[in-house]
Design an enzyme around this catalytic site. Sequence first.
Site, PDB file in Angstrom:
ATOM      1  CG  ASP A 175      26.659   7.870  74.991  1.00  0.00           C
ATOM      2  OD1 ASP A 175      25.886   7.897  75.966  1.00  0.00           O
ATOM      3  OD2 ASP A 175      28.180   7.263  75.335  1.00  0.00           O
ATOM      4  CG  HIS A 178      34.454  14.827  71.305  1.00  0.00           C
ATOM      5  ND1 HIS A 178      34.939  13.551  71.941  1.00  0.00           N
ATOM      6  CD2 HIS A 178      35.188  16.197  71.041  1.00  0.00           C
ATOM      7  CE1 HIS A 178      36.698  14.447  72.567  1.00  0.00           C
ATOM      8  NE2 HIS A 178      36.346  15.439  72.095  1.00  0.00           N
TER       9      HIS A 178
END
Length: 271
Positions: A119, A133
């Site tokens: 996020d 990631h």
Amino acid sequence: MLAELPPELIVHVQHATTLLRTAQRVCILTGAGVSAESGIPTFRDKQTGLWSQYRAEDLASPDAFTQNPQLVWSWYQWRRQLVQDKKPNPAHYALAQWQEYITLSQSAQQLTLITQNVDDLHEQAGSTVTHLHGHLGRNRCSQCDTPYIVPTLSAADQVNFSIDLLNCDQCGGYIRPDIVWFGESLPVNAWQTAEDAAANCDIFISIGTSSLVYPAAGLAHLAQKNGATLIEVNPNPTPNTIVNITLAAAAGVVMPALLQGIIDSCPTPKD
């Protein structure tokens, strides 16, 4: 702020603060636990609604996308809807304020923030962060890796959560989320930044992550091998014998207290 914490935790926070005041290089790794405090489900949480019949691990892979790109794309569009209204919590803001304080005070301290989260809550809070990631809000071609920006729905810049597959303007391949899936390597530049920071830090802090899952877990071991003090911030401490200080509480509680302790002990920022 500190006085509101349990006595045992206060002692550990004070110990950590004392070390951080004089640390020249700090490396921080954040994980799913930090985002969970903002209401974002962790990757390991049980799926809900239409996705309850699937495991996240079975959808986040190149093979899954090859076999059923529509299914995987739809799942990620659903995940994006889940996080669109989520906001940074006190831990995110404390980390951003720490970076800002270093800049404003012209401190010699170096702070490198690394995250396993996909996020953008760190960025929303104002931090400079390296993502290991990938980014949930970004896309690229599954064939040629060209970045792809999904058109918005209107001039009001409303996010498009359509489950319709998209094709690359360059090669025609299907567009996929810019996420590191199971079986894929971490981004080279991001991993190099993380390794360099871990290998050269005085203090390594893991926040909201067990530091047991590789390759990210290797950062803590690399830091420890090179003489760094390891601090873990996690309400559910992991059985990790290399950790020197465990702060067993939510990141949103601990990080503001750590930041306040650091600021209170330092000179007033220069103009």
